[in-house]
Design an enzyme around this catalytic site. Structure first.
Site, short mmCIF file in Angstrom:
data_model
loop_
_atom_site.label_atom_id
_atom_site.label_comp_id
_atom_site.label_asym_id
_atom_site.label_seq_id
_atom_site.Cartn_x
_atom_site.Cartn_y
_atom_site.Cartn_z
N CYS A 2 0.76 -1.13 0.04
CA CYS A 2 0.25 0.03 -0.02
C CYS A 2 0.98 1.04 -0.05
CB CYS A 2 -0.81 0.03 1.20
SG CYS A 2 -1.90 -1.60 1.35
N ARG A 27 3.15 1.69 -7.30
CA ARG A 27 3.07 0.54 -6.46
C ARG A 27 1.96 -0.41 -6.81
NH1 ARG A 27 6.30 2.04 -1.73
NH2 ARG A 27 5.02 0.75 -0.50
N TRP A 74 -3.60 -1.73 -1.37
CA TRP A 74 -3.25 -3.33 -2.35
C TRP A 74 -3.70 -4.16 -1.43
CZ3 TRP A 74 -1.36 -4.96 -6.82
CH2 TRP A 74 -1.16 -6.21 -6.97
N ASN A 100 -0.21 -0.61 6.17
CA ASN A 100 0.59 -0.98 5.23
C ASN A 100 1.05 -2.42 5.65
OD1 ASN A 100 1.68 -2.28 2.80
ND2 ASN A 100 3.45 -0.63 3.02
N GLY A 101 0.54 -3.55 5.13
CA GLY A 101 1.08 -4.81 5.60
C GLY A 101 0.10 -5.90 6.26
N GLU A 481 12.69 -22.14 -16.22
CA GLU A 481 12.45 -21.00 -15.70
C GLU A 481 13.55 -20.06 -16.04
OE1 GLU A 481 9.98 -19.18 -15.27
OE2 GLU A 481 10.80 -17.56 -14.13
N LYS A 485 13.37 -16.69 -18.41
CA LYS A 485 13.97 -15.35 -17.88
C LYS A 485 15.21 -14.72 -19.05
CE LYS A 485 11.56 -14.33 -15.26
NZ LYS A 485 10.35 -15.44 -15.32
N GLU A 488 13.62 -13.86 -22.56
CA GLU A 488 12.47 -12.80 -22.57
C GLU A 488 12.89 -11.54 -22.33
OE1 GLU A 488 9.15 -12.51 -19.85
OE2 GLU A 488 10.13 -13.93 -18.48
N HIS A 504 20.03 -37.58 -26.48
CA HIS A 504 19.04 -38.07 -27.56
C HIS A 504 18.61 -36.82 -28.63
CE1 HIS A 504 17.95 -41.62 -25.15
NE2 HIS A 504 18.00 -40.46 -24.16
N LYS A 604 2.44 -7.49 -19.49
CA LYS A 604 2.79 -8.22 -18.06
C LYS A 604 1.41 -8.94 -17.78
CE LYS A 604 4.04 -8.72 -13.95
NZ LYS A 604 5.13 -9.74 -13.68
C1 AGP Z 1 7.17 -14.30 -16.89
O1 AGP Z 1 8.36 -13.58 -16.73
C2 AGP Z 1 6.23 -13.78 -18.01
N1 AGP Z 1 6.29 -12.39 -18.00
C3 AGP Z 1 5.28 -14.59 -18.48
O2 AGP Z 1 5.48 -15.93 -18.70
C4 AGP Z 1 3.96 -14.97 -17.13
O3 AGP Z 1 4.42 -15.63 -16.27
C5 AGP Z 1 2.67 -15.33 -17.77
O4 AGP Z 1 1.94 -14.56 -18.90
C6 AGP Z 1 1.75 -15.75 -16.71
O5 AGP Z 1 1.50 -14.64 -16.20
P1 AGP Z 1 0.38 -14.73 -15.05
O6 AGP Z 1 1.08 -15.40 -13.92
O7 AGP Z 1 -0.12 -13.21 -14.49
O8 AGP Z 1 -0.81 -15.79 -15.28
#
Ligand code: AGP
Length: 609
Positions: A2, A27, A74, A100-101, A481, A485, A488, A504, A604
């Site tokens: 928050c 935020r 939040w 906040n918390g 993962e 990272k 992307e 393989h 996002k």
């Molecule tokens: C993660 O770094 C990416 N931006 C993307 O894979 C993300 O995890 C995916 O779009 C899922 O988003 P969500 O967790 O909001 O559902």
């Protein structure tokens, strides 16, 4: 997290409060409100929605006064709504708080206060604080606030107005940030520096366990136990943009470094004892848990990688078959989901179209749905039968980091909980894992200390064209993962594979100079992984080894660079081993001059198919 704002001085408070809250909007929040001291009373205006709506309300019903507090919420407890927005007042409206918390023990405190006649208006944890202060107030606000804080458990920043003491604002910090801004005849409070910069660069950071009494002439700080604290102001030299990122160059780096706190807050209140877990929001009864025949783990991207780790946790701890599936695939494959199934939908935003659709598909076929989400009141959370919130706070960078770690911990908590409910997880094993969970925030802080080493690696490989991430067992989803990272945000081609698959096919791509990141945190497959490393090194690959301090000695002789995270329990190692991979992706992208927080072509939250 928050946004908090306070002001006492000669200016009209509302414009200062709204301006400060606007500077904290990045935020993330879902509701907002202000309270102003007004002729011996306190006037409050608050509403769900954005600050623009609050400004309209205030314009229609102006507030006059030079002492006030403001808040952007939040949500963690209680859906976004007008009545759940802060500030919250006591029964008589004479004491008003913003917070906040998280107050871990708010339900017990609320029951006791209701039993003693207090009347509540919201279902937030925050409102408990207003009534606690009212309950012990005897004309000394700081003392009453201290007594309330002694009863409350959790992480919070608390700011209090009292109509009977209109010349002060009282604030307490218990983990969540709180900063005093100093002026001439005026003083500010804020949860973050950007809100103060238009007015002052002279600030005092309130530390954990401290109370600040704010007046026009400044702030007097003391320990909650009473001892006075003397702290010299510091001069902020950041510009507003840097201040929003807490001094970090990008939100992504800030959020990587917020991970210990994200873990701490996600665990808070959920490990009440030594052997069991308390999952607020999960109503699955023990007999239903025992009747479960399968768990689905539905998600996209990074959240899907969390699901891959979740499978092993659920199968190992709850002894139940678990199947992760990409949400975009699940919904079109005529899935054999049924009545004795639990569909766990994992999503930071709670708004990913494919994940929402997959959860609906599972429910339509009779499965119970459980959302692991980071946004309170998001579509996925609202529609699910159960919700287990990650409390990572707003995640601004497109690249998910702290939310992912919080998802892993939420899945560990769920697996523990189901294992105990199903009677397949013994108390001693549960206790050992709970000890491991409690140690994660500190271990994550230690893993972040590898950043200098990671920067050296990033500088060496910044022009690389291909990177391979390999792992076995629980290291394989972490390799996936790490690869996501990397690609992307650095825009460098990368792929992850189960190390046993090298021979393989992919081994054909391993040529001199190729970079291979080998994850080796799982003792039971370490020897096999080492032989995979020898296979790629024999073909000229440069190998970056990622181990725990427990597996490092066996790995060290076989790699060109060794990074070792603290020795978490093997089942929890994915929470730590991903941190150096996040940092590696970040620093390579930074060195390549990429837009780290807003990588090309990505959003996002993917709210379309
Ligand atoms: C993660 O770094 C990416 N931006 C993307 O894979 C993300 O995890 C995916 O779009 C899922 O988003 P969500 O967790 O909001 O559902």
């Amino acid at each position: 997290m928050c946004g908090i704002m306070g002001y006492i001085g000669e200016r009209q408070a509302v414009p200062v409060l709204l301006d400060g809250l606007r500077r904290l909007e990045y935020r993330g929040y879902d509701s907002a409100g202000v309270a102003v001291m007004n002729g011996g009373a306190i006037a409050v205006r608050k509403a769900a929605g954005k600050l623009a709506r609050l400004a309209e309300i205030v314009e229609g019903a102006p507030l006059v006064g030079v002492v006030g507090i403001g808040h952007t919420r939040w949500a963690t407890h209680g859906h976004p709504s007008d009545e759940n927005a802060h500030p919250h007042a006591d029964c008589r409206g004479r004491i008003v708080v913003i917070h906040n918390g998280i107050i871990e023990n708010f339900l017990a405190l609320k029951e006791d206060l209701v039993a003693r006649g207090h009347r509540f208006r919201s279902d937030t944890d925050t409102e408990v604080l207003a009534h606690l202060i009212e309950d012990t107030y005897e004309g000394d606000l700081p003392a009453a606030v201290a007594r309330a804080c002694a009863a409350a458990r959790g992480a919070y920043a608390l700011v209090v107005l009292c109509a009977d003491e209109h010349d002060k604002i009282v604030a307490v910090r218990m983990i969540s940030p709180l900063i005093v801004g100093l002026g001439r005849g005026e003083t500010w409070l804020a949860s973050d520096i950007p809100a103060l910069l238009p007015y002052t660069r002279d600030v005092i950071v309130i530390e954990d366990g401290e109370m600040a009494v704010i007046t026009r002439s400044g702030a007097s700080i003391s320990r909650l136990g009473g001892a006075a604290v003397s702290r010299a102001p510091m001069r902020v030299t950041w510009d507003a943009d840097a201040a929003e990122k807490g001094g970090y160059a990008h939100f992504m780096l800030k959020e990587i470094h917020e991970q210990p706190r994200a873990l701490q807050e996600t665990l808070m209140g959920r490990l009440p004892g030594e052997r069991d877990v308390a999952l607020d929001g999960v109503a699955l009864a023990p007999e239903a848990a025992r009747a479960l025949e399968k768990v689905w783990l539905l998600a996209c991207g990074t959240a899907y990688h969390a699901g891959l780790v979740g499978r092993r946790l659920l199968e190992r701890l709850a002894r139940i078959p678990a199947e992760p599936d990409l949400a975009s695939e699940f919904r079109y494959r005529d899935p054999l989901a049924g009545a004795r199934h639990l569909a766990v939908a994992i999503s930071q935003s709670g708004e990913t179209a494919d994940t929402i659709a997959a959860a609906r598909e599972a429910r339509a076929r009779g499965a119970r749905t459980l959302a692991i989400a980071n946004v309170v009141g998001s579509t996925l959370a609202r529609e699910a039968d159960d919700v287990l919130y990650t409390r990572a706070g707003p995640e601004i960078a497109v690249c998910s980091t702290k939310a992912y770690l919080a998802q892993l911990v939420a899945l560990a908590l769920l697996a523990l909980h189901l294992g105990r409910q199903r009677g397949v997880l013994g108390g001693a094993q549960a206790a050992e894992l709970i000890r491991g969970l409690r140690a994660l925030p500190a271990h994550a802080r230690a893993a972040l200390d590898l950043e200098a080493r990671v920067i050296e690696v990033a500088e060496r490989i910044r022009e690389v064209e291909d990177v391979f991430f390999i792992g076995r067992g629980l290291d394989y989803p972490v390799a996936m993962e790490g690869s996501l990272k990397f690609k992307e945000i650095s825009y460098v081609h990368s792929e992850a594979l189960a190390a046993g698959e090298l021979k393989h096919g992919t081994l054909a791509l391993i040529t001199p100079g190729v970079i291979v990141v080998a994850l080796a945190t799982q003792p039971e497959v370490l020897d096999k992984l080492v032989s995979n490393i020898q296979q790629v090194r024999a073909r000229g690959a440069e190998v970056i080894g990622l181990a725990t301090t427990a597996t490092a000695p066996a790995l060290g002789p076989h790699v060109d660079t060794l990074l070792a995270v603290p020795p978490a329990a093997p089942l929890l190692a994915p929470v730590l081993s991903v941190i150096p991979l996040q940092l590696l992706a970040y620093h390579v992208a930074r060195l390549r001059g990429n837009d780290v927080d807003q990588p090309r072509n990505l959003a996002k939250s993917v709210t379309v198919e």
